[in-house]
Design a protein around this motif. Sequence first.
Motif, short mmCIF file in Angstrom:
data_model
loop_
_atom_site.label_atom_id
_atom_site.label_comp_id
_atom_site.label_asym_id
_atom_site.label_seq_id
_atom_site.Cartn_x
_atom_site.Cartn_y
_atom_site.Cartn_z
N THR A 1 29.68 6.38 -7.26
CA THR A 1 30.93 6.67 -7.96
C THR A 1 31.51 7.98 -7.44
O THR A 1 30.93 9.04 -7.68
CB THR A 1 30.66 6.82 -9.48
N LEU B 1 31.52 13.64 -13.75
CA LEU B 1 31.59 12.38 -14.48
C LEU B 1 31.10 12.57 -15.90
O LEU B 1 30.29 13.44 -16.18
CB LEU B 1 30.68 11.34 -13.80
N ASP C 1 25.58 8.70 -8.79
CA ASP C 1 25.52 9.29 -10.13
C ASP C 1 24.08 9.26 -10.63
O ASP C 1 23.74 8.57 -11.60
CB ASP C 1 26.46 8.45 -11.02
N THR D 1 29.87 10.11 -19.36
CA THR D 1 29.65 8.75 -19.89
C THR D 1 30.25 8.61 -21.28
O THR D 1 30.36 7.51 -21.80
CB THR D 1 28.14 8.41 -19.98
N ASN E 1 23.04 -0.02 -12.95
CA ASN E 1 22.89 1.44 -13.07
C ASN E 1 21.83 1.98 -12.13
O ASN E 1 20.85 2.61 -12.55
CB ASN E 1 22.57 1.82 -14.53
N TYR F 1 34.60 5.92 -13.48
CA TYR F 1 33.90 4.63 -13.65
C TYR F 1 34.93 3.52 -13.75
O TYR F 1 36.03 3.71 -14.27
CB TYR F 1 33.06 4.64 -14.94
N ARG F 2 34.56 2.35 -13.29
CA ARG F 2 35.50 1.24 -13.33
C ARG F 2 35.55 0.61 -14.71
O ARG F 2 34.60 0.71 -15.49
CB ARG F 2 35.14 0.19 -12.28
N LYS G 1 39.46 7.85 -15.52
CA LYS G 1 38.00 7.82 -15.45
C LYS G 1 37.58 7.35 -14.05
O LYS G 1 38.21 6.48 -13.46
CB LYS G 1 37.42 6.84 -16.47
N LYS H 1 31.02 2.41 -9.02
CA LYS H 1 31.89 2.96 -10.08
C LYS H 1 31.36 2.58 -11.47
O LYS H 1 32.12 2.14 -12.34
CB LYS H 1 33.35 2.49 -9.91
N VAL H 2 30.06 2.71 -11.62
CA VAL H 2 29.41 2.51 -12.93
C VAL H 2 28.47 3.69 -13.15
O VAL H 2 28.06 4.33 -12.18
CB VAL H 2 28.59 1.19 -12.99
N PRO H 3 28.10 3.96 -14.41
CA PRO H 3 27.13 5.02 -14.62
C PRO H 3 25.87 4.76 -13.80
O PRO H 3 25.36 3.64 -13.79
CB PRO H 3 26.84 4.95 -16.13
#
Lengths: 748, 242
Positions: free
Chosen positions: A370, A488, A202, A490, A331, A570-571, A568, A364-366
């Motif tokens: 992911t 995705l 991402d 945010t 990130n 993201y986790r 979503k 799985k985070v911004p």
Amino acid sequence: MAEITRRHFLQAAALAAASIPLSRAIKVYAEEKKPDFVPKGSFEDTQSIAGGVCEMCFWRCQLVGKVRNGRLVKLEGNPKSIDNGKAICARGNAGIMLAYDANRLKYPMKNIGERGNPKWQRISWEEALDECGKRLKAVLDKYGPQGISMFPHGASAKYPMDFFETVVGTPNISEASFFQCRGVRDQAYLTTYGHTCDENVDMANAKVIFLTGSHLGENIHVSHTMSYLKGLENGAKLIVIDPRFSAAASKADIWIPIRPGTDTALLLAIMNHLITKGLYDKAFVQANCTGFEEFKKACSLWPAKKAAKECDVPEAQIIKIAELLAQNAPNVAIHPGRFSSWYGNDFQRIRALACLTALLGAYKVPGGFTNPISPKTGSVKWKDAAEPDEKINMAEKWPFHPPGTPTDAIRNAGITGKPYPIKATVIWGQNIVQTIPNQAMTIEFLKKQDFVLCVDVMPTDVTMYADILLPEPTYLERYDVIKKGGKLSTNGPDKQYIAARMPIITPLHDVKDSIFITNEIAKRMGFERHIPVQNQEEYVNKILEPAGLSLEKLRAENGIHIEESTKKAYRNGNELEFETPSGKIELFSKELAEKGFAGAPAYTPPPKRPAGYAHLLFGRVPVHSFTRTQNNLWLHNEMPENALWINDKMAAKMGIKDGDRVKLVNQDGLTSATDTVVLVTPGIKTDAVFLPHGYGMRNPMLEIAKDKGMDDQSLCSANCVDPQTGTHGIRANFVRLVKDGKTISFPI
Amino acid sequence: MPKQYAMIIDLNRCVGCHACAIACRAEWDVPVPNQRNWVKRLGPAQTSKGLSYTYYPGLCNHCKDPACVKVCPADVRSMTFTDKETGKTVTQEVAATWKDPFTGAVLIDKNHCIGCGMCVEACPYGARYLNEKLEKADKCTFCVERLEKGLEPACVQTCLAKARIFGDMNDSNSEVAQYIKKGAKGITSAAVNIGPNVYYYGKERDIELLFNKCAPQKMPQASVGERRNLLARMIKGVLPIA
């Protein structure tokens, strides 16, 4: 400044032709030429046809075509797309010239000359298909399903590939996209995370983007490049590890000109620093990873000081990178790469990237690794299909191989007859002469076949070896692939989309699509009862059905169906599940260890560079997709040949100047067939040269591309096979220069 | 204030993909090897500010003082220009090429063009070409024809990097004006300074390389022999000329 003025011009004119008034001459001239000289823009008298999905590369941007009186005049991004939007790349824009390429395959042909030196005779579809059916059946009856091999590439090759694999029953299928490109990457992530990665980092939301060898900008995939640029626009720090000052390196905050092939040592040193200084994401690792202790030990083999020497990178830089990553975790976008088949030690390198991602909690985070959520679609399975018999499967020697069988095993069997003969080959959309290292072996393999069938849109170097050569419609003239994906967000729900490839123009020439060709061959081989669909539309509709869609519905939605995702990507929190044997991210893999490999990422040095030679690095230019686009007039015109990059200090010592023309000779004494122009630059390491890939095609049917630039693949004769996956490392080749017939060594 | 259309090329964003050049070719049916719009790759090369690897995405500069307009030998006619927004009109004496008083775009009337190639010769940037098939000069129009339909210039639309920004530099709120304010520059040299309206923005090292490699160092001059050839072309078919 002596300005040219209108008055001056008229004086000159008067001198040259005093007897006629200029104005009258011009007036007569203008009246004689009455046609409309004003070019029409793409918006004038055109119809917009949505539903196109690009295949100038395999990223599959969504298109609209502007068609005037049945002729395609322009391609644009589909304004409805949430993927590429209105933008398409140079290749996408030049797709028109594929459709109207004068050298396209236009009708079925039979080779009445010899393989490699063909003489083509036009034959009817009936005759061509009869011949294919008869000769494939003969090989099947005599040698069994394993006597047939297949090399597919691209969307249209999926249906025939399934036929040969699950109905004919051969395991000997090898896709270049797996075995000479990204298969090793996917297998390394699969082993680590239980799922593959594609290029799902991402970057748009990353604080640091970390690239090893990925030359984004020279390698263009539209939405991916957009995500990268979005990240940079938002202030992401860019770290680029590359022996060359690539397009990405030119935008980097930190460029590390690493010694070629030593990346794994660098990655281990970064991870060792994170661990020894306690800078990794302990909570994430505790909750989600397994094998940390063994992994830690493996990393400790490469302290920064030792890696600095191995990689020719200052120790302080290694520490700086590690700390920059840690400060911005989670990130951070640790890019898994795309073309990954480098030195035959690639599985371990990509494992290291996967583990570095986990250490930083960048999953799985911004900004992290992911996978977007993508809509569910169906598939078309041949009736009464079965997997090939395990007993004839050569792939098991490489337990972590991508789907199919390693190319090297197929080629060896075809040449040696061991463990069994391979006597017929179907090549569908892939130019195996210029994708698989060691051309001489590939040609020997092809010459030893009883039957070679090639199906493609354009002639390529491998189609010279076909017995029967069949023409397909271009991606602008057919239905086939479903492009789907997710976007995705945010700050809101994620989105997902589905598009299907639909024709923008009716097929030119006497071409037939892959559903028709495969079904007709299947009938002639006695497999009629297995046929699952009758035509392209039925094939695509079946895949769309589980999504509640059809071609008709997609057409009504301007080619793309878009919906909000219910989940979503993201986790939420730290507790995750993985489909690995342990249910965790495998920093150390017991399965690898049990099968005799290093369970934690381990560095194997690349083959040693012989004195006097430079590493032959290759990569992409933004106007070509390998050899596929070389004959495209518009793309060719942008970069008619592939300049060879040579370090300026080396060039000075070797007496080479910018603009000189050279050939290359490799470690096995192979000399390039053509020469190319030299680019002298400080932007490459002294011990390496760089040559863009895909040039130097030899097929005389390619009137534009033939002998333009130099074929890097002709110099890749080293056969480095990755021990875990069976994929080919293609970068372990070394070259010297040949100028005016004289060989010049590198003074290193 | 009348508009002056301008384009920004943000080299910090540009990835050198060449899409702009090809989209333009498709949009305006520009024959190979001619070009209205091009990308040259520069470097990697050393500059006084470090290593640079950048691009020269070029097009007609729609100059303030266009060298191409004044050399056009076609008959002069009166042409009335209308400001699309205010309805205001201006009548000017023009040959086959002119600078529009309300948009600043430098344009050609193809039906009036005699195909002599004087303007092609005169442009220090090589931004014009002679279409051999049509025997007419051709160049970038800033896609004013597309603008009239509410579309963006073709090169801007296809740019995945959003590295091309088009607008009115005389509107201080426009993005192009903002870029010019923060230092975007037209490519000029001591000898060639005719007010280009394509402005380049980027790192110092990239701008240095771009100017070193691409700034024209002299104004072109047509030779007498060239003029004779031009004349011969023009009156071909009218008089038997040896």
